[in-house]
Motif scaffolding. Structure first.
Motif, mmCIF file in Angstrom:
data_model
loop_
_atom_site.group_PDB
_atom_site.id
_atom_site.type_symbol
_atom_site.label_atom_id
_atom_site.label_comp_id
_atom_site.label_asym_id
_atom_site.label_seq_id
_atom_site.Cartn_x
_atom_site.Cartn_y
_atom_site.Cartn_z
ATOM 1 N N ILE A 199 0.827 -1.203 0.000
ATOM 2 C CA ILE A 199 0.000 0.000 0.000
ATOM 3 C C ILE A 199 0.871 1.267 0.000
ATOM 4 O O ILE A 199 0.565 2.245 -0.687
ATOM 5 N N LEU A 200 1.984 1.241 0.723
ATOM 6 C CA LEU A 200 2.889 2.410 0.725
ATOM 7 C C LEU A 200 3.537 2.558 -0.650
ATOM 8 O O LEU A 200 3.669 3.661 -1.185
ATOM 9 N N LEU A 217 1.143 4.066 -2.934
ATOM 10 C CA LEU A 217 0.994 5.500 -2.696
ATOM 11 C C LEU A 217 2.132 6.268 -3.358
ATOM 12 O O LEU A 217 1.916 7.296 -4.003
ATOM 13 N N LEU A 218 3.357 5.751 -3.198
ATOM 14 C CA LEU A 218 4.518 6.410 -3.821
ATOM 15 C C LEU A 218 4.367 6.437 -5.334
ATOM 16 O O LEU A 218 4.561 7.475 -5.973
ATOM 17 N N ALA A 250 1.642 6.132 -7.046
ATOM 18 C CA ALA A 250 0.485 6.923 -7.458
ATOM 19 C C ALA A 250 0.826 8.412 -7.464
ATOM 20 O O ALA A 250 0.243 9.191 -8.211
ATOM 21 N N ALA A 251 1.789 8.801 -6.612
ATOM 22 C CA ALA A 251 2.192 10.204 -6.583
ATOM 23 C C ALA A 251 2.943 10.556 -7.861
ATOM 24 O O ALA A 251 2.846 11.659 -8.372
ATOM 25 N N VAL A 252 3.708 9.593 -8.353
ATOM 26 C CA VAL A 252 4.561 9.859 -9.506
ATOM 27 C C VAL A 252 3.791 9.682 -10.812
ATOM 28 O O VAL A 252 3.816 10.539 -11.681
ATOM 29 N N TYR A 253 3.103 8.546 -10.930
ATOM 30 C CA TYR A 253 2.342 8.269 -12.138
ATOM 31 C C TYR A 253 0.863 8.342 -11.785
ATOM 32 O O TYR A 253 0.507 8.465 -10.631
ATOM 33 N N LEU A 301 -6.675 3.429 -5.741
ATOM 34 C CA LEU A 301 -5.280 3.423 -6.179
ATOM 35 C C LEU A 301 -5.000 2.257 -7.125
ATOM 36 O O LEU A 301 -3.857 1.982 -7.447
ATOM 37 N N VAL A 344 8.824 12.268 -10.812
ATOM 38 C CA VAL A 344 7.595 12.797 -11.405
ATOM 39 C C VAL A 344 7.914 13.315 -12.798
ATOM 40 O O VAL A 344 8.800 14.148 -12.961
ATOM 41 N N ILE A 389 -2.445 12.325 -1.578
ATOM 42 C CA ILE A 389 -2.364 11.811 -2.951
ATOM 43 C C ILE A 389 -3.313 12.585 -3.851
ATOM 44 O O ILE A 389 -2.945 13.055 -4.931
ATOM 45 N N PHE A 441 2.961 16.895 -2.224
ATOM 46 C CA PHE A 441 4.174 16.073 -2.111
ATOM 47 C C PHE A 441 4.879 16.153 -0.754
ATOM 48 O O PHE A 441 5.268 15.122 -0.212
ATOM 49 N N LEU A 486 2.939 14.007 1.592
ATOM 50 C CA LEU A 486 3.029 12.614 1.188
ATOM 51 C C LEU A 486 4.377 12.013 1.591
ATOM 52 O O LEU A 486 4.453 10.929 2.186
ATOM 53 N N ILE A 498 4.803 9.020 4.324
ATOM 54 C CA ILE A 498 5.321 7.710 3.934
ATOM 55 C C ILE A 498 6.611 7.401 4.684
ATOM 56 O O ILE A 498 6.847 6.273 5.111
#
Lengths: 270, 314
Positions: free
Chosen positions: A116-117, A120-121, A123-126, A211, B30, B274, B279, B282, B286
């Motif tokens: 899940i983490l 999340l990572l 999902a932040a990028v793509y 997600l 990103v 999210i 960021f 986030l 995390i």
């Protein structure tokens, strides 16, 4: 006997899910996305065997299409973990010393990022979606396969028949491929089945959180997320995909147990 | 012993540092300009420049990483773009929900699973063991968030015994807050209990098959003494591991359970981060999750070493 039961039951449960996914490719009772406002939130009936959701969509059709995602995401995620983890573990175990230390330290970092983490990572990028969900589940599962392969390789590489192979002039790649890895395969297959169970749970959870599978594609997690708002009006939209998840996860974990006991007669007693 | 703890601590620190690199570099990955990704295509050049400066994008990545890490060492996680407040304070505010939820769920899981696991191991020749084993196998297949939905359906929608979600706040209405945590704790704890029942059973069986347990039995000790003194104490090592593991599982599981029950904890916060492409928030969240996981596994290792001297020397 009870142990053989695990294998048979697991195969049967998983078989039904795979059959459902395949069936959905050629036949569905209804269009899974067809809205029917005259038949919203209905219970099971002759027209709709498992009932309908808040838009009158047929739950059975959506369930069958959802089975595809479950099977595909699981296989790709676990396949990724098996490939990456297997290679890293085999190299670490075979090379030993500094290579082993560095590789395993890097793999350990993945332990800090459960699916899940990781999702999340990513999902932040793509954009969050099926691909990020599969990758996240796969990466989070890498350490298990790396550790397992490494320990198998460590215990196998000193055995006589491997020494014999080396004496015959086999190089490291050939030794690993032809002599060592076939011996390590059993535990990896068992773990793959267990990891499928975890992957099914993770995929459903990620879709539930938005997600995973995109909202416009029927998936079991998506169905549950949508059902939450209508719990008071009809339990079926929540019951149907939930029970399907339980069914599938149970199937893979029973299959894993069954395979393990099948390959290891010592465990049949315990 | 001190040397053992120091070694394990060093490993944990290295893991956390590597994890921080992973978390930080994810922002670098990103595609395109993060400031544009956050503000959208219609943002004015001034706003973009300002945000780039706030994110530190006008400086080299390594320098940004070091100042981010340095800030965290002083408890400064940066400022949330969405809430315009320090990330550290935002996370801190959510702990009042997430910590009680995690601890209570893990405790509930152990309270159910340890007796059941031990019982199954002791009654291997009877029907009790297959029953408990089958129940725990089935339980482990139930997703916690679906169990949560079913609990809402039963206890909130049908029976009206407990609230379906939300959180009043400890200072506003402590009793109501407890009621609102009851179903989430049940949903997280029951699923975890199923998993650790199987582990406890396996650990106990392994100990019961050891020679010293057979010796204790052979010299005529009462079964209660054999189990309580000889077997359980040696199974403790595994049980501590199991508790640590279930704390980790439940902590991560709380992300989704908070979503199901609309609890304003860390999990909800990270999901809003999210959605808002926040960021700094986030990354901070995390990193806190990852550090907690590494920290818990360090504590388990230390407890392991304390309970079983052999482990210290390997």
């Amino acid at each position: 006997m009870r142990r053989r039961l695990n294998l048979v039951l697991g195969l049967a449960l998983v078989g039904v899910v795979v059959a459902g996914a395949l069936l959905s490719l050629v036949w569905l009772p209804y269009d899974p996305n067809a809205l029917d406002f005259a038949h919203q939130l209905q219970g099971p009936s002759l027209q709709h065997w498992l009932g309908t959701d808040q838009f009158g969509r047929d739950l059975l059709s959506r369930l069958l299409v959802g089975a595809r995602g479950t099977v595909v995401v699981g296989i790709i995620a676990v396949g990724l973990a098996l490939t990456v983890g297997g290679i890293v573990g085999a190299v670490a175990g075979y090379a030993g010393a500094v290579v082993d230390e560095i590789l395993m330290r890097l793999v350990d970092v993945l332990y800090a990022f459960p699916a899940i983490l990781m999702a999340l990572l990513l999902a932040a990028v793509y954009q969050p979606g099926t691909l990020t969900a599969m990758t996240a589940i796969g990466l989070a599962t890498v350490p298990i396969f790396a550790r397992l392969t490494r320990s198998s390789v460590l215990s196998l590489k000193g055995l006589d028949y491997v020494e014999a192979g080396r004496a015959l002039g086999a190089g490291p790649t050939r030794l690993l491929r032809r002599y060592i890895l076939p011996g390590a395969l059993g535990p990896l297959v068992v773990q793959a089945s267990m990891s499928m169970a975890v992957a099914v749970l993770a995929e459903a959870a990620l879709s539930f959180l938005g997600l995973g599978t995109p909202p416009d594609v029927p998936s079991w997690g998506n169905m549950l997320r949508e059902a939450q708002g209508f719990l008071a009006m009809s339990p079926y939209p929540a019951l149907v995909p939930g029970l399907a998840i339980v069914w599938t996860v149970l199937g893979w974990s029973l299959l894993g147990d069954g395979l393990r006991d099948f390959g290891d007669p010592h465990r049949r007693r315990a | 012993m001190l040397g053992f703890i120091a070694r394990r601590f060093l490993t944990a620190v290295v893991s956390v540092l590597l994890a921080s690199v992973v978390v930080f570099s994810s922002l670098l990955a990103v595609p395109g300009d993060p400031a544009e990704a956050i503000l959208g295509l219609n943002a004015s050049p001034q706003a973009l420049t300002a945000l780039r400066h706030q994110l530190g994008l006008d400086r080299p990545a390594a320098a940004r990483y070091l100042s981010w890490l340095g800030g965290i060492a002083h408890g400064d996680f940066g400022e949330s773009l969405n809430y315009q407040r320090p990330v550290g304070r935002l996370i801190g505010g959510r702990l009042a929900v997430s910590i009680p939820l995690t601890l209570a769920s893990a405790l509930l899981a152990c309270l159910i699973a340890l007796p059941l696991g031990v019982l199954a191991a002791l009654r291997r020749e009877t029907l009790v063991d297959p029953l408990i084993t089958a129940a725990s196998q089935l339980g482990a297949a139930v997703p916690s968030f679906w169990l949560g939905l079913m609990l809402i359906l039963f206890f909130a929608v049908r029976l009206h015994w407990l609230p379906a979600g939300g959180f009043a706040g400890w200072s506003v209405d402590p009793v109501r807050s407890l009621e609102q945590l009851a179903l989430p704790v049940l949903a997280l704890g029951l699923g975890q209990a199923a998993i650790i029942t199987r582990m406890t059973r396996a650990a106990m069986i392994e100990v019961l098959d050891q020679d010293y347990v057979r010796t204790a039995r052979a010299k005529g000790l009462a079964p209660r003494r054999v189990v309580g003194v000889h077997a359980l104490r040696n199974a403790m090592v595994t049980i501590v591991t199991i508790f640590g593991l279930s704390l980790t599982n439940v902590f991560i599981g709380s992300i989704i359970i908070e979503q199901v029950f609309a609890l304003p904890g860390m999990g909800r916060l990270v999901l809003t981060a999210i959605g808002a492409r926040d960021f700094p928030l986030l990354q901070g969240e995390i990193l806190v999750y990852a550090t907690t996981i590494v920290g818990l596994s360090f504590l388990v290792d230390v407890a392991y070493g304390l309970l079983d001297p052999r482990i210290r020397y390997t």
